[in-house]
Design a protein around this motif. Structure first.
Motif, mmCIF file in Angstrom:
data_model
loop_
_atom_site.group_PDB
_atom_site.id
_atom_site.type_symbol
_atom_site.label_atom_id
_atom_site.label_comp_id
_atom_site.label_asym_id
_atom_site.label_seq_id
_atom_site.Cartn_x
_atom_site.Cartn_y
_atom_site.Cartn_z
ATOM 1 N N UNK A 111 -16.252 1.932 -4.029
ATOM 2 C CA UNK A 111 -17.402 1.554 -4.857
ATOM 3 C C UNK A 111 -16.997 0.576 -5.962
ATOM 4 N N UNK A 112 -15.769 0.711 -6.460
ATOM 5 C CA UNK A 112 -15.267 -0.200 -7.491
ATOM 6 C C UNK A 112 -15.210 -1.632 -6.953
ATOM 7 N N UNK A 113 -14.635 -1.821 -5.768
ATOM 8 C CA UNK A 113 -14.498 -3.164 -5.200
ATOM 9 C C UNK A 113 -15.844 -3.718 -4.746
ATOM 10 N N UNK A 114 -16.731 -2.830 -4.268
ATOM 11 C CA UNK A 114 -18.089 -3.281 -3.947
ATOM 12 C C UNK A 114 -18.791 -3.780 -5.201
ATOM 13 N N UNK A 115 -18.643 -3.035 -6.296
ATOM 14 C CA UNK A 115 -19.263 -3.428 -7.563
ATOM 15 C C UNK A 115 -18.693 -4.750 -8.056
ATOM 16 N N UNK A 156 -13.881 -4.054 -17.966
ATOM 17 C CA UNK A 156 -12.759 -4.936 -18.309
ATOM 18 C C UNK A 156 -12.421 -5.855 -17.137
ATOM 19 N N UNK A 157 -12.481 -5.341 -15.938
ATOM 20 C CA UNK A 157 -12.267 -6.170 -14.742
ATOM 21 C C UNK A 157 -13.359 -7.236 -14.655
ATOM 22 N N UNK A 158 -14.615 -6.805 -14.898
ATOM 23 C CA UNK A 158 -15.716 -7.762 -14.855
ATOM 24 C C UNK A 158 -15.567 -8.835 -15.915
ATOM 25 N N UNK A 160 -12.807 -9.913 -17.237
ATOM 26 C CA UNK A 160 -11.720 -10.803 -16.846
ATOM 27 C C UNK A 160 -12.188 -11.837 -15.829
ATOM 28 N N UNK A 161 -12.921 -11.394 -14.822
ATOM 29 C CA UNK A 161 -13.417 -12.353 -13.820
ATOM 30 C C UNK A 161 -14.451 -13.294 -14.432
ATOM 31 N N UNK A 162 -15.193 -12.805 -15.441
ATOM 32 C CA UNK A 162 -16.142 -13.670 -16.147
ATOM 33 C C UNK A 162 -15.430 -14.875 -16.773
ATOM 34 N N UNK A 163 -14.346 -14.602 -17.471
ATOM 35 C CA UNK A 163 -13.666 -15.659 -18.225
ATOM 36 C C UNK A 163 -12.733 -16.506 -17.355
ATOM 37 N N UNK A 164 -12.185 -15.909 -16.305
ATOM 38 C CA UNK A 164 -11.203 -16.641 -15.501
ATOM 39 C C UNK A 164 -11.852 -17.423 -14.361
ATOM 40 N N UNK A 165 -12.835 -16.826 -13.703
ATOM 41 C CA UNK A 165 -13.343 -17.421 -12.466
ATOM 42 C C UNK A 165 -14.717 -18.072 -12.607
ATOM 43 N N UNK A 175 -20.886 -17.355 -23.076
ATOM 44 C CA UNK A 175 -20.522 -16.144 -23.814
ATOM 45 C C UNK A 175 -21.725 -15.221 -23.979
ATOM 46 N N UNK A 176 -22.907 -15.820 -24.242
ATOM 47 C CA UNK A 176 -24.111 -15.015 -24.397
ATOM 48 C C UNK A 176 -24.462 -14.301 -23.088
ATOM 49 N N UNK A 177 -24.340 -15.022 -21.972
ATOM 50 C CA UNK A 177 -24.627 -14.441 -20.656
ATOM 51 C C UNK A 177 -23.683 -13.279 -20.368
ATOM 52 N N UNK A 178 -22.401 -13.493 -20.684
ATOM 53 C CA UNK A 178 -21.408 -12.446 -20.443
ATOM 54 C C UNK A 178 -21.726 -11.209 -21.268
#
Length: 568
Positions: A111-115, A156-158, A160-165, A175-178
């Motif tokens: 479920x974590x990877x699906x999310x 925290x994973x989300x 990280x992917x927000x800022x990196x990818x 930043x507001x969207x995140x």
């Protein structure tokens, strides 16, 4: 968890409600795992092979999900396949897949990877598609946390992917969207962390098996997991516990260097994007189990389930980077051969590790061979020997442990003495059993968590050697802790009758009859007690009831003979 779980026998709304409604009794709350067991029971009841097959099916689905998740992150199908393959064959996953109780980590990972996949999908497509992806992401995130609470690191994973990818020309809008996207996850995280901290046994806010939280321990743990990712050797079901005076300084120093490497890469995030990203994935995935919180075990293979994701990403990206540089060289395929060989070594390690998990004998013996001075595997093997009718072998193991006691953890001394006493009891050496049960009671001021077991068996041992007053004393203490435990109630009735306390004996039988009116031993004891007291009519009534309800019981012949003598 499965064998003694009555919730699994029937599937209905009441059972589902009992599984999912939050509890406040201090017991583990992992409803998704328990619900999966409920579904399993409908298919194969108590056949353990069916539960292991289900674990394997869930794990294979994880492989498919990871392929598509890595495809989003790496953009190349070949690299996505390699990363997913490394994850799937890594030996650290054997514990979670082979151990039925490890189901919580498999479900949490699925479920974590699906999310995480849906979280990244919610940036693209039409507005409707983005909303559906985001809502679905939140749903799977909830299922992940309700499978295993360490999934609370998902935001925290989300992030990280927000800022990196994710790229956006408007930084303020980005930043507001995140912030808007992250807020619901953090609100739920705070609620669930407080709930697990105060009401559930997943986290130990006080006590625990090691004193305090030490930075040295945390750094040593970082190194241990780092080493286990790249070089998964000497894997075990139970590793040595670190105490303040046993933390290896070299491991702590190496852990500091690894953490420093990740922190330094932050400054060069663009040039060292892979190191920074995989390093943060690595640290974030270990936050719940790295030593910041007190949980049941300091280190375990299953704790690294999400951590292998970071490892797979790191290896695959660097394989691609180095291969691109070697593309024009003569030995451009050499790196691919090396990687294929490494994957085969990992797969071979998983195959060998899975054989160890075939039964308890192999599992604990393997653990003891690798870490001979770790006490818990010895306790585990001794308990297995005792449960499987080999008290002599269990006692021999425990006697070796006794030579190195007392342990730093008082609870282990209590476990040692109690298990030795149980072995002596099974071997019918009742005086020795009483001696070791008494040693446990001397330590009771340090925490008597086995108290109920000790009182019950002490009462039985004293009864066997004819010390009825002591037998009654400890059986009464056990009954005070377990007021509806029928075997103790019946034993107290017999002891009281033999001591001449007829009224107490009948009172205990009345209490037992309220709990189970058709219990064979209670009905038979009623008959024998009344027969001994000369109350013929009552004795005849219970003898007839016993013969009618239990005609095939070995005691029915004796009951019939007594009844015949009364009627003639």
């Amino acid at each position: 968890m499965v064998f003694h779980n009555k919730n699994l026998q029937y599937i209905n709304l009441e059972v589902i409600k009992r599984i999912f409604v939050p509890r406040f009794d201090g017991l583990t709350y992992q409803p998704v795992r328990e619900f999966s067991y409920l579904l399993d029971y409908q298919l194969w009841e108590m056949n353990p092979h069916g539960y292991r097959l289900a674990n394997l099916i869930y794990y294979l689905i994880i492989g498919i999900v990871l392929y598509y998740l890595f495809l989003k992150l790496l953009k190349k199908p070949t690299l996505a396949f390699i990363a997913a393959l490394i994850f799937m064959v890594h030996p650290l996953h054997v514990e979670a897949v082979a151990w039925i109780a490890g189901r919580k980590y498999i479900l949490m990972g699925l479920f974590f990877f699906l999310a995480l996949y849906l979280y990244n999908s919610s940036y693209r497509g039409s507005s409707f598609k983005r909303i559906i992806s985001y809502i679905s992401c939140y749903f799977f995130y909830l299922l992940s946390v309700l499978s295993q609470p360490s999934a609370v690191i998902f935001p925290l994973f989300g992030l990280l992917t927000d800022f990196i990818f994710r790229e956006d020309s408007n930084e303020n809008r980005r930043k507001k969207t995140i912030l808007v996207r992250q807020l619901p996850f953090w609100i739920f995280d705070i609620i669930i962390i407080l709930y697990f901290f105060f009401f559930v046994s997943a986290i130990k806010p006080s006590g625990g098996i090691w004193p305090g939280i030490s930075p040295l321990f945390i750094f040593a743990n970082i190194f241990d997991y780092f080493r286990m990712l790249f070089l998964p050797v000497k894997l075990a079901s139970r590793y040595p516990d670190y105490f303040m005076d046993t933390v290896p300084y070299l491991k702590s120093i190496l852990g500091v260097l690894i953490l420093s490497w990740i922190i330094i890469s932050f400054k060069f995030a663009r040039k060292l994007k892979t190191v920074f990203t995989s390093g943060l994935f690595f640290i974030l995935s270990l936050l719940p189990t790295i030593g910041l919180l007190r949980i049941s075990t300091q280190r375990a293979d299953r704790y690294a389930f999400l951590t292998v994701f970071a490892f797979s990403y790191f290896i695959t990206v660097y394989y691609d980077k180095i291969r691109q540089k070697l593309k024009l060289m003569r030995y451009k395929n050499f790196l691919s051969i090396l990687l294929a060989g490494y994957i085969l070594v990992l797969a071979f390690g998983s195959f060998n590790r899975s054989k160890v998990w075939m039964n308890s004998d192999l599992l604990w013996e393997d653990n003891i061979r690798k870490y001979p001075h770790v006490d818990l595997p010895n306790f585990g093997l001794a308990a297995h020997y005792l449960e499987s009718g080999r008290p002599d072998k269990a006692l021999k193991l425990l006697q070796e442990l006794e030579k190195i006691s007392p342990f730093k953890d008082p609870g282990k001394n209590q476990t040692l003495y109690t298990n030795m006493a149980l072995c002596y009891k099974e071997l019918e050496q009742y005086e020795k059993a009483i001696e070791y049960f008494s040693k446990y009671l001397e330590l009771e001021g340090q925490g008597g968590w086995l108290q109920e077991v000790v009182f019950k068996h002490l009462g039985a041992c004293y009864y066997k050697i004819g010390e009825l007053e002591n037998a009654r004393l400890y059986l009464e203490k056990h009954l005070a802790l377990k007021p509806r435990f029928l075997p103790t109630i019946i034993a107290l009735a017999s002891v009281s009758f033999q001591l001449g306390d007829t009224q107490d004996a009948l009172s205990y039988l009345d209490k037992g009859s309220e709990i189970d009116p058709n219990n064979a031993q209670i009905i038979y004891n009623y008959a024998m007690f009344y027969y001994g007291l000369g109350e013929v009519e009552k004795a005849r009534f219970f003898l007839k009831k016993f013969i009618k309800l239990y005609p095939d019981s070995p005691k029915s012949l004796n009951a019939a003979q007594i009844l015949s003598s009364l009627e003639h």
